[in-house]
Write an enzyme that holds these catalytic residues in place. Structure first.
Site: not given
Ligand code: AMP
Length: 216
Positions: A13, A88, A127, A160, A171
Protein backbone atom coordinates in the site's frame (compact mmCIF):
# COMPACT_ATOMS: atom_id res chain seq x y z
CA UNK A 1 -9.36 12.31 -7.20
CA UNK A 2 -10.07 10.99 -3.70
CA UNK A 3 -8.98 7.43 -3.34
CA UNK A 4 -8.25 4.84 -0.73
CA UNK A 5 -5.61 2.13 -1.13
CA UNK A 6 -6.37 -0.95 0.96
CA UNK A 7 -4.79 -4.34 1.50
CA UNK A 8 -3.29 -6.54 4.20
CA UNK A 9 -0.07 -5.42 5.91
CA UNK A 10 2.84 -5.84 3.52
CA UNK A 11 0.70 -5.80 0.36
CA UNK A 12 2.53 -2.71 -0.88
CA UNK A 13 0.00 0.00 0.00
CA UNK A 14 2.70 2.45 1.05
CA UNK A 15 4.95 2.03 -2.00
CA UNK A 16 2.06 2.09 -4.46
CA UNK A 17 0.54 5.16 -2.79
CA UNK A 18 3.91 6.92 -2.96
CA UNK A 19 4.08 6.24 -6.70
CA UNK A 20 0.50 7.46 -7.28
CA UNK A 21 1.30 10.57 -5.25
CA UNK A 22 4.37 11.30 -7.35
CA UNK A 23 2.71 10.53 -10.72
CA UNK A 24 -0.53 12.44 -10.15
CA UNK A 25 0.97 15.03 -7.80
CA UNK A 26 -1.59 14.52 -5.06
CA UNK A 27 -0.99 14.22 -1.31
CA UNK A 28 -0.85 10.82 0.33
CA UNK A 29 -2.24 10.43 3.83
CA UNK A 30 -0.63 7.48 5.59
CA UNK A 31 -1.73 7.08 9.19
CA UNK A 32 1.11 4.59 9.84
CA UNK A 33 3.67 7.11 8.56
CA UNK A 34 2.08 9.97 10.51
CA UNK A 35 2.32 7.89 13.70
CA UNK A 36 5.96 6.98 12.99
CA UNK A 37 6.85 10.62 12.24
CA UNK A 38 5.15 11.78 15.43
CA UNK A 39 7.06 9.13 17.39
CA UNK A 40 10.42 10.07 15.83
CA UNK A 41 9.66 13.72 16.69
CA UNK A 42 8.93 12.73 20.28
CA UNK A 43 5.32 13.94 20.06
CA UNK A 44 2.85 12.69 22.67
CA UNK A 45 0.47 11.23 20.09
CA UNK A 46 3.34 9.27 18.50
CA UNK A 47 4.56 7.87 21.81
CA UNK A 48 0.97 6.88 22.67
CA UNK A 49 0.43 5.29 19.24
CA UNK A 50 3.74 3.36 19.34
CA UNK A 51 2.51 1.45 22.42
CA UNK A 52 -0.11 -0.17 20.17
CA UNK A 53 2.06 -0.38 17.06
CA UNK A 54 5.04 -2.20 18.56
CA UNK A 55 2.74 -5.00 19.73
CA UNK A 56 1.15 -5.28 16.33
CA UNK A 57 -2.15 -3.81 17.56
CA UNK A 58 -4.30 -1.19 15.92
CA UNK A 59 -4.09 2.31 17.38
CA UNK A 60 -7.44 3.33 18.94
CA UNK A 61 -10.11 4.66 16.57
CA UNK A 62 -10.24 7.87 18.61
CA UNK A 63 -6.54 8.76 18.17
CA UNK A 64 -6.53 7.62 14.54
CA UNK A 65 -9.66 9.52 13.49
CA UNK A 66 -8.29 12.64 15.16
CA UNK A 67 -4.95 12.55 13.33
CA UNK A 68 -6.81 12.13 10.01
CA UNK A 69 -9.31 14.88 10.80
CA UNK A 70 -6.42 17.30 11.45
CA UNK A 71 -4.75 16.28 8.19
CA UNK A 72 -7.95 16.61 6.12
CA UNK A 73 -8.40 20.12 7.49
CA UNK A 74 -5.29 21.23 5.60
CA UNK A 75 -5.96 22.91 2.29
CA UNK A 76 -3.82 20.63 0.10
CA UNK A 77 -6.30 17.78 0.60
CA UNK A 78 -9.40 19.69 -0.54
CA UNK A 79 -9.49 18.35 -4.13
CA UNK A 80 -7.44 15.19 -4.11
CA UNK A 81 -5.77 12.74 -1.77
CA UNK A 82 -4.76 9.11 -1.41
CA UNK A 83 -5.54 7.43 1.87
CA UNK A 84 -3.02 4.72 2.70
CA UNK A 85 -3.84 2.45 5.64
CA UNK A 86 -6.89 4.38 6.80
CA UNK A 87 -9.66 3.42 7.51
CA UNK A 88 -8.83 0.03 9.03
CA UNK A 89 -12.06 -0.55 10.98
CA UNK A 90 -15.72 -0.08 10.10
CA UNK A 91 -15.95 2.60 12.83
CA UNK A 92 -13.12 4.51 11.09
CA UNK A 93 -14.83 4.13 7.70
CA UNK A 94 -18.00 5.62 9.15
CA UNK A 95 -16.04 8.47 10.76
CA UNK A 96 -14.34 9.13 7.41
CA UNK A 97 -17.68 9.18 5.58
CA UNK A 98 -18.88 11.80 8.09
CA UNK A 99 -15.70 13.90 7.67
CA UNK A 100 -16.06 13.84 3.89
CA UNK A 101 -19.79 14.51 4.00
CA UNK A 102 -19.12 17.62 6.11
CA UNK A 103 -16.94 18.77 3.19
CA UNK A 104 -19.66 17.85 0.66
CA UNK A 105 -17.60 15.11 -0.91
CA UNK A 106 -16.93 11.34 -0.90
CA UNK A 107 -14.37 8.73 -1.98
CA UNK A 108 -14.14 8.09 -5.75
CA UNK A 109 -12.55 4.66 -5.51
CA UNK A 110 -11.28 2.09 -3.04
CA UNK A 111 -8.45 -0.01 -4.46
CA UNK A 112 -7.78 -3.29 -2.70
CA UNK A 113 -4.38 -4.95 -3.26
CA UNK A 114 -4.92 -8.71 -2.91
CA UNK A 115 -2.11 -10.93 -1.59
CA UNK A 116 -1.55 -14.34 0.05
CA UNK A 117 -0.18 -14.66 3.59
CA UNK A 118 3.04 -16.41 2.39
CA UNK A 119 3.90 -13.53 0.09
CA UNK A 120 3.11 -11.02 2.84
CA UNK A 121 5.44 -12.67 5.37
CA UNK A 122 8.32 -12.62 2.89
CA UNK A 123 7.66 -9.01 1.97
CA UNK A 124 7.61 -7.73 5.52
CA UNK A 125 10.69 -9.60 6.68
CA UNK A 126 12.74 -7.98 3.95
CA UNK A 127 11.14 -4.56 4.09
CA UNK A 128 13.30 -1.53 4.95
CA UNK A 129 12.12 2.03 5.50
CA UNK A 130 13.98 5.36 5.31
CA UNK A 131 14.30 7.06 8.70
CA UNK A 132 14.15 10.50 7.11
CA UNK A 133 11.60 10.44 4.25
CA UNK A 134 9.68 7.19 4.86
CA UNK A 135 10.45 5.70 1.40
CA UNK A 136 10.12 1.92 1.47
CA UNK A 137 12.39 -0.74 -0.05
CA UNK A 138 12.47 -4.51 -0.32
CA UNK A 139 15.84 -6.26 -0.12
CA UNK A 140 14.82 -8.63 -2.95
CA UNK A 141 12.19 -6.90 -5.09
CA UNK A 142 13.04 -3.22 -4.70
CA UNK A 143 16.56 -2.91 -3.21
CA UNK A 144 18.20 0.48 -2.71
CA UNK A 145 21.13 1.26 -5.04
CA UNK A 146 23.47 1.49 -2.05
CA UNK A 147 22.90 -0.93 0.82
CA UNK A 148 21.32 0.70 3.87
CA UNK A 149 20.96 4.11 2.17
CA UNK A 150 17.79 5.73 0.79
CA UNK A 151 17.86 6.40 -2.99
CA UNK A 152 15.52 9.37 -2.58
CA UNK A 153 17.17 11.40 0.20
CA UNK A 154 20.31 9.52 1.32
CA UNK A 155 18.77 8.77 4.74
CA UNK A 156 19.48 5.65 6.77
CA UNK A 157 17.29 2.58 6.14
CA UNK A 158 15.92 0.56 9.06
CA UNK A 159 13.64 -2.39 9.76
CA UNK A 160 10.35 -1.39 11.37
CA UNK A 161 9.81 -2.61 14.95
CA UNK A 162 6.49 -4.15 13.89
CA UNK A 163 7.98 -6.19 11.03
CA UNK A 164 9.01 -9.12 13.26
CA UNK A 165 7.42 -12.57 12.67
CA UNK A 166 5.19 -12.48 15.78
CA UNK A 167 4.08 -8.95 15.14
CA UNK A 168 3.34 -9.65 11.47
CA UNK A 169 1.29 -12.72 12.44
CA UNK A 170 -0.73 -10.64 14.87
CA UNK A 171 -1.24 -7.84 12.33
CA UNK A 172 -2.55 -10.32 9.79
CA UNK A 173 -5.02 -11.74 12.33
CA UNK A 174 -6.20 -8.25 13.14
CA UNK A 175 -6.49 -7.47 9.44
CA UNK A 176 -8.75 -10.52 8.90
CA UNK A 177 -10.86 -9.65 11.92
CA UNK A 178 -11.16 -5.84 11.78
CA UNK A 179 -10.14 -4.57 8.34
CA UNK A 180 -11.37 -7.21 5.90
CA UNK A 181 -15.04 -6.45 6.72
CA UNK A 182 -14.41 -3.05 5.09
CA UNK A 183 -14.27 -4.76 1.70
CA UNK A 184 -17.97 -5.59 2.08
CA UNK A 185 -18.66 -2.09 3.30
CA UNK A 186 -17.18 -0.53 0.14
CA UNK A 187 -18.46 -3.26 -2.20
CA UNK A 188 -21.98 -2.33 -1.14
CA UNK A 189 -21.25 1.30 -1.94
CA UNK A 190 -20.03 0.26 -5.42
CA UNK A 191 -16.61 1.89 -5.00
CA UNK A 192 -14.41 -1.22 -4.58
CA UNK A 193 -11.80 -2.26 -7.21
CA UNK A 194 -9.60 -5.35 -6.77
CA UNK A 195 -5.99 -5.45 -7.96
CA UNK A 196 -3.71 -8.54 -7.91
CA UNK A 197 -0.80 -7.71 -5.55
CA UNK A 198 1.12 -10.92 -6.21
CA UNK A 199 3.01 -9.59 -9.23
CA UNK A 200 5.90 -7.19 -9.68
CA UNK A 201 5.65 -3.73 -8.19
CA UNK A 202 5.42 -2.16 -11.68
CA UNK A 203 2.63 -4.48 -12.82
CA UNK A 204 0.59 -3.82 -9.69
CA UNK A 205 1.04 -0.11 -10.35
CA UNK A 206 -0.07 -0.51 -13.98
CA UNK A 207 -3.27 -2.24 -12.83
CA UNK A 208 -3.93 0.58 -10.37
CA UNK A 209 -3.44 3.17 -13.11
CA UNK A 210 -5.98 1.33 -15.29
CA UNK A 211 -8.55 1.74 -12.51
CA UNK A 212 -7.68 5.40 -11.99
CA UNK A 213 -7.77 6.26 -15.71
CA UNK A 214 -11.19 4.64 -15.93
CA UNK A 215 -12.49 7.02 -13.25
CA UNK A 216 -11.64 10.17 -15.12
P1 AMP B 1 1.19 0.90 8.27
O1 AMP B 1 2.38 1.76 8.05
O2 AMP B 1 0.00 1.32 7.51
O3 AMP B 1 1.49 -0.58 8.09
O4 AMP B 1 0.79 1.07 9.82
C1 AMP B 1 1.67 0.69 10.87
C2 AMP B 1 0.89 0.51 12.16
O5 AMP B 1 0.29 1.77 12.52
C3 AMP B 1 -0.26 -0.47 12.09
O6 AMP B 1 0.14 -1.81 12.27
C4 AMP B 1 -1.13 0.03 13.23
O7 AMP B 1 -0.62 -0.36 14.48
C5 AMP B 1 -0.98 1.54 13.12
N1 AMP B 1 -2.01 2.11 12.24
C6 AMP B 1 -1.84 2.66 11.01
N2 AMP B 1 -3.00 3.05 10.47
C7 AMP B 1 -3.94 2.73 11.39
C8 AMP B 1 -5.35 2.83 11.43
N3 AMP B 1 -6.04 3.35 10.40
N4 AMP B 1 -6.00 2.40 12.54
C9 AMP B 1 -5.33 1.89 13.59
N5 AMP B 1 -4.01 1.73 13.61
C10 AMP B 1 -3.31 2.14 12.54
Amino acid sequence: MKILVMGPPGAGKGSQSAKIMEHYDIPSISTGQMFRDAYNNNEKIGIEAMKYIENGNLVSDEITNEIVRLRLNKEDTLDSFILDGYPRTVAQAEALDDMLEERGTKLDAVINILSSHDVLFERMEKRRVCKDCGATYHLKFKPPVKEGVCDVCGGELYQRQDDTFESVKRRLEIYEDKTKPLLDYYEKKGTLYQVNGMQSFDNVYKDIVLVLEDLS
